[in-house]
Design a protein around this motif. Structure first.
Motif, PDB file in Angstrom:
ATOM      1  N   ASP A  42       0.661  45.720 -42.198  1.00  0.00           N
ATOM      2  CA  ASP A  42       1.550  46.833 -42.543  1.00  0.00           C
ATOM      3  C   ASP A  42       0.991  47.689 -43.665  1.00  0.00           C
ATOM      4  O   ASP A  42       0.836  48.907 -43.514  1.00  0.00           O
ATOM      5  CB  ASP A  42       2.930  46.309 -42.942  1.00  0.00           C
ATOM      6  CG  ASP A  42       3.735  45.785 -41.766  1.00  0.00           C
ATOM      7  OD1 ASP A  42       3.493  46.243 -40.636  1.00  0.00           O
ATOM      8  OD2 ASP A  42       4.598  44.915 -41.982  1.00  0.00           O
ATOM      9  N   MET A  43       0.714  47.087 -44.805  1.00  0.00           N
ATOM     10  CA  MET A  43       0.188  47.859 -45.928  1.00  0.00           C
ATOM     11  C   MET A  43      -1.279  48.207 -45.726  1.00  0.00           C
ATOM     12  O   MET A  43      -1.754  49.248 -46.195  1.00  0.00           O
ATOM     13  CB  MET A  43       0.377  47.095 -47.243  1.00  0.00           C
ATOM     14  CG  MET A  43       1.813  47.058 -47.721  1.00  0.00           C
ATOM     15  SD  MET A  43       2.487  48.702 -48.135  1.00  0.00           S
ATOM     16  CE  MET A  43       3.775  48.866 -46.878  1.00  0.00           C
ATOM     17  N   GLU A  44      -2.003  47.349 -44.991  1.00  0.00           N
ATOM     18  CA  GLU A  44      -3.378  47.692 -44.653  1.00  0.00           C
ATOM     19  C   GLU A  44      -3.417  49.018 -43.904  1.00  0.00           C
ATOM     20  O   GLU A  44      -4.278  49.864 -44.157  1.00  0.00           O
ATOM     21  CB  GLU A  44      -4.002  46.579 -43.798  1.00  0.00           C
ATOM     22  CG  GLU A  44      -4.256  45.272 -44.542  1.00  0.00           C
ATOM     23  CD  GLU A  44      -3.079  44.304 -44.531  1.00  0.00           C
ATOM     24  OE1 GLU A  44      -3.299  43.097 -44.718  1.00  0.00           O
ATOM     25  OE2 GLU A  44      -1.919  44.749 -44.338  1.00  0.00           O
ATOM     26  N   LEU A  45      -2.469  49.203 -43.011  1.00  0.00           N
ATOM     27  CA  LEU A  45      -2.428  50.404 -42.191  1.00  0.00           C
ATOM     28  C   LEU A  45      -1.955  51.619 -42.981  1.00  0.00           C
ATOM     29  O   LEU A  45      -2.575  52.690 -42.925  1.00  0.00           O
ATOM     30  CB  LEU A  45      -1.487  50.162 -41.001  1.00  0.00           C
ATOM     31  CG  LEU A  45      -1.436  51.234 -39.919  1.00  0.00           C
ATOM     32  CD1 LEU A  45      -2.750  51.313 -39.158  1.00  0.00           C
ATOM     33  CD2 LEU A  45      -0.286  50.943 -38.952  1.00  0.00           C
ATOM     34  N   THR A  46      -0.849  51.481 -43.701  1.00  0.00           N
ATOM     35  CA  THR A  46      -0.207  52.645 -44.312  1.00  0.00           C
ATOM     36  C   THR A  46      -0.706  52.957 -45.717  1.00  0.00           C
ATOM     37  O   THR A  46      -0.913  54.122 -46.061  1.00  0.00           O
ATOM     38  CB  THR A  46       1.316  52.444 -44.351  1.00  0.00           C
ATOM     39  OG1 THR A  46       1.626  51.254 -45.096  1.00  0.00           O
ATOM     40  CG2 THR A  46       1.876  52.299 -42.938  1.00  0.00           C
ATOM     41  N   ALA A  47      -0.872  51.933 -46.534  1.00  0.00           N
ATOM     42  CA  ALA A  47      -1.344  52.144 -47.907  1.00  0.00           C
ATOM     43  C   ALA A  47      -2.848  51.946 -48.037  1.00  0.00           C
ATOM     44  O   ALA A  47      -3.425  52.271 -49.081  1.00  0.00           O
ATOM     45  CB  ALA A  47      -0.620  51.189 -48.862  1.00  0.00           C
ATOM     46  N   GLY A  48      -3.484  51.440 -46.989  1.00  0.00           N
ATOM     47  CA  GLY A  48      -4.899  51.095 -47.049  1.00  0.00           C
ATOM     48  C   GLY A  48      -5.820  52.197 -47.530  1.00  0.00           C
ATOM     49  O   GLY A  48      -6.702  51.954 -48.372  1.00  0.00           O
ATOM     50  N   PRO A  49      -5.681  53.443 -47.014  1.00  0.00           N
ATOM     51  CA  PRO A  49      -6.568  54.502 -47.502  1.00  0.00           C
ATOM     52  C   PRO A  49      -6.434  54.742 -49.000  1.00  0.00           C
ATOM     53  O   PRO A  49      -7.432  54.977 -49.693  1.00  0.00           O
ATOM     54  CB  PRO A  49      -6.112  55.722 -46.692  1.00  0.00           C
ATOM     55  CG  PRO A  49      -5.527  55.151 -45.441  1.00  0.00           C
ATOM     56  CD  PRO A  49      -4.837  53.895 -45.886  1.00  0.00           C
ATOM     57  N   THR A  50      -5.212  54.678 -49.505  1.00  0.00           N
ATOM     58  CA  THR A  50      -4.993  54.859 -50.942  1.00  0.00           C
ATOM     59  C   THR A  50      -5.586  53.699 -51.730  1.00  0.00           C
ATOM     60  O   THR A  50      -6.185  53.893 -52.798  1.00  0.00           O
ATOM     61  CB  THR A  50      -3.487  55.003 -51.230  1.00  0.00           C
ATOM     62  OG1 THR A  50      -2.985  56.134 -50.519  1.00  0.00           O
ATOM     63  CG2 THR A  50      -3.231  55.187 -52.716  1.00  0.00           C
ATOM     64  N   LEU A  51      -5.440  52.482 -51.217  1.00  0.00           N
ATOM     65  CA  LEU A  51      -6.021  51.326 -51.892  1.00  0.00           C
ATOM     66  C   LEU A  51      -7.549  51.425 -51.925  1.00  0.00           C
ATOM     67  O   LEU A  51      -8.177  51.098 -52.942  1.00  0.00           O
ATOM     68  CB  LEU A  51      -5.600  50.034 -51.196  1.00  0.00           C
ATOM     69  CG  LEU A  51      -4.089  49.757 -51.141  1.00  0.00           C
ATOM     70  CD1 LEU A  51      -3.827  48.461 -50.385  1.00  0.00           C
ATOM     71  CD2 LEU A  51      -3.484  49.704 -52.534  1.00  0.00           C
ATOM     72  N   ALA A  52      -8.139  51.877 -50.834  1.00  0.00           N
ATOM     73  CA  ALA A  52      -9.595  52.062 -50.804  1.00  0.00           C
ATOM     74  C   ALA A  52     -10.022  53.096 -51.838  1.00  0.00           C
ATOM     75  O   ALA A  52     -11.044  52.930 -52.521  1.00  0.00           O
ATOM     76  CB  ALA A  52     -10.038  52.491 -49.403  1.00  0.00           C
ATOM     77  N   LYS A  53      -9.257  54.164 -51.973  1.00  0.00           N
ATOM     78  CA  LYS A  53      -9.528  55.198 -52.969  1.00  0.00           C
ATOM     79  C   LYS A  53      -9.471  54.618 -54.379  1.00  0.00           C
ATOM     80  O   LYS A  53     -10.337  54.895 -55.222  1.00  0.00           O
ATOM     81  CB  LYS A  53      -8.507  56.328 -52.807  1.00  0.00           C
ATOM     82  CG  LYS A  53      -8.504  57.396 -53.891  1.00  0.00           C
ATOM     83  CD  LYS A  53      -7.326  58.335 -53.677  1.00  0.00           C
ATOM     84  CE  LYS A  53      -7.152  59.334 -54.806  1.00  0.00           C
ATOM     85  NZ  LYS A  53      -8.171  60.391 -54.764  1.00  0.00           N
ATOM     86  N   VAL A  54      -8.453  53.807 -54.648  1.00  0.00           N
ATOM     87  CA  VAL A  54      -8.296  53.197 -55.963  1.00  0.00           C
ATOM     88  C   VAL A  54      -9.526  52.358 -56.312  1.00  0.00           C
ATOM     89  O   VAL A  54     -10.072  52.439 -57.426  1.00  0.00           O
ATOM     90  CB  VAL A  54      -7.020  52.335 -56.011  1.00  0.00           C
ATOM     91  CG1 VAL A  54      -7.004  51.440 -57.241  1.00  0.00           C
ATOM     92  CG2 VAL A  54      -5.778  53.220 -55.988  1.00  0.00           C
ATOM     93  N   VAL A  55      -9.972  51.533 -55.370  1.00  0.00           N
ATOM     94  CA  VAL A  55     -11.120  50.666 -55.620  1.00  0.00           C
ATOM     95  C   VAL A  55     -12.379  51.496 -55.847  1.00  0.00           C
ATOM     96  O   VAL A  55     -13.180  51.216 -56.762  1.00  0.00           O
ATOM     97  CB  VAL A  55     -11.314  49.673 -54.459  1.00  0.00           C
ATOM     98  CG1 VAL A  55     -12.601  48.871 -54.655  1.00  0.00           C
ATOM     99  CG2 VAL A  55     -10.123  48.725 -54.361  1.00  0.00           C
ATOM    100  N   LEU A  56     -12.578  52.535 -55.049  1.00  0.00           N
ATOM    101  CA  LEU A  56     -13.757  53.383 -55.208  1.00  0.00           C
ATOM    102  C   LEU A  56     -13.789  54.045 -56.579  1.00  0.00           C
ATOM    103  O   LEU A  56     -14.866  54.330 -57.118  1.00  0.00           O
ATOM    104  CB  LEU A  56     -13.784  54.456 -54.110  1.00  0.00           C
ATOM    105  CG  LEU A  56     -14.167  53.976 -52.710  1.00  0.00           C
ATOM    106  CD1 LEU A  56     -13.939  55.094 -51.694  1.00  0.00           C
ATOM    107  CD2 LEU A  56     -15.615  53.508 -52.668  1.00  0.00           C
ATOM    108  N   GLU A  57     -12.628  54.286 -57.134  1.00  0.00           N
ATOM    109  CA  GLU A  57     -12.552  54.928 -58.445  1.00  0.00           C
ATOM    110  C   GLU A  57     -12.564  53.916 -59.592  1.00  0.00           C
ATOM    111  O   GLU A  57     -12.328  54.265 -60.743  1.00  0.00           O
ATOM    112  CB  GLU A  57     -11.296  55.801 -58.516  1.00  0.00           C
ATOM    113  CG  GLU A  57     -11.368  56.998 -57.568  1.00  0.00           C
ATOM    114  CD  GLU A  57     -10.112  57.846 -57.559  1.00  0.00           C
ATOM    115  OE1 GLU A  57      -9.107  57.449 -58.202  1.00  0.00           O
ATOM    116  OE2 GLU A  57     -10.124  58.896 -56.904  1.00  0.00           O
ATOM    117  N   GLY A  58     -12.842  52.648 -59.262  1.00  0.00           N
ATOM    118  CA  GLY A  58     -12.981  51.638 -60.297  1.00  0.00           C
ATOM    119  C   GLY A  58     -11.720  50.857 -60.602  1.00  0.00           C
ATOM    120  O   GLY A  58     -11.693  50.071 -61.558  1.00  0.00           O
TER     121      GLY A  58
END
Length: 230
Positions: free
Chosen positions: A14-30
């Motif tokens: 569920d969150m992998e699908l919907t929040a996943g892009p935002t979570l990936a962005k957070v990690v990329l930004e440190g």
């Protein structure tokens, strides 16, 4: 500034699908991203026994987390049977106290799925429990500054997005690589093309904020929050 984000979903995926892009962005930004899946989602396949699909779902969840650089926590509850009690909220509260997130993401409070609604309630209750003193005086409490509800086509009753995060290409591609591992997202369970839907949805939301892609959320009445651009 580095951010910590926790995403709480009713089922694996569920969150992998919907929040996943935002979570990936957070990690990329440190920053730090933590996914809490409240149930295994093991009853979501029409031709695979729940016990077998459960093992597959756990592998899928770990692949996704590893792909985007997130941490994964799966609570030991069965799909369709997430209880509405303090135990679930307290498990989430424990993670909040340790991680001290800037943002908590969960489902919208009205859904066609009871597990989604209960996960959202548990997340909000967990945020409250994490903010109050407990007997263990050496455990720090934490008040989550921002709680957001992710846009999900299964949770749309009364949902009106008011917060948008621009999703850069690298975050999108990491999300797409990770979510492609999930059988349901590929349309192999009941035929809905989740990946196509959410890929297109990010482009639509991007049009509203002048970006190539954006993820949409509804705030839970707390101060609106903006992540830095790519």
């Amino acid at each position: 500034m580095t951010k910590t984000v926790i995403a709480v979903g009713g089922h694996i995926g569920d969150m992998e699908l919907t929040a996943g892009p935002t979570l990936a962005k957070v990690v990329l930004e440190g920053g730090r991203a933590i996914i809490i899946d409240c149930t295994y989602g093991e009853r979501g396949h029409p031709t695979i026994a729940p016990s077998v699909y459960r093992e597959q779902k756990v592998r899928e969840a770990q692949f996704f987390a590893d792909t985007i650089g997130a941490e994964l926590i799966t609570l030991d509850y069965s799909d369709g049977f997430l209880p509405d009690d303090e135990a679930v909220a307290e498990q989430i509260a424990a993670v909040i106290r340790e991680a001290k997130p800037d943002i908590l993401i969960t489902h919208w409070l009205r859904s066609m799925h009871r597990d989604h609604e209960r996960a959202a309630l548990a997340a909000e209750r967990g945020a409250f429990l994490a903010s109050i003193p407990i007997e263990e005086i050496d455990v720090e409490r934490h008040s989550v500054p921002t709680i957001l509800h992710a846009e999900n086509w299964e949770d749309m009753e009364g949902f009106e997005a008011d917060t948008f995060f621009e999703i850069p290409d690298e975050a999108f591609e990491l999300w797409r690589t990770g979510i492609q591992e999930h059988a349901f997202a590929r349309g192999e369970t009941y035929g809905f093309r989740f990946i196509d839907y959410y890929s297109a949805l990010m482009q639509v939301k991007g049009c509203l904020v002048g970006a190539q892609r954006a993820a949409a959320f509804k705030s839970a009445g707390t101060e609106k929050f903006a992540l830095a651009g790519p």
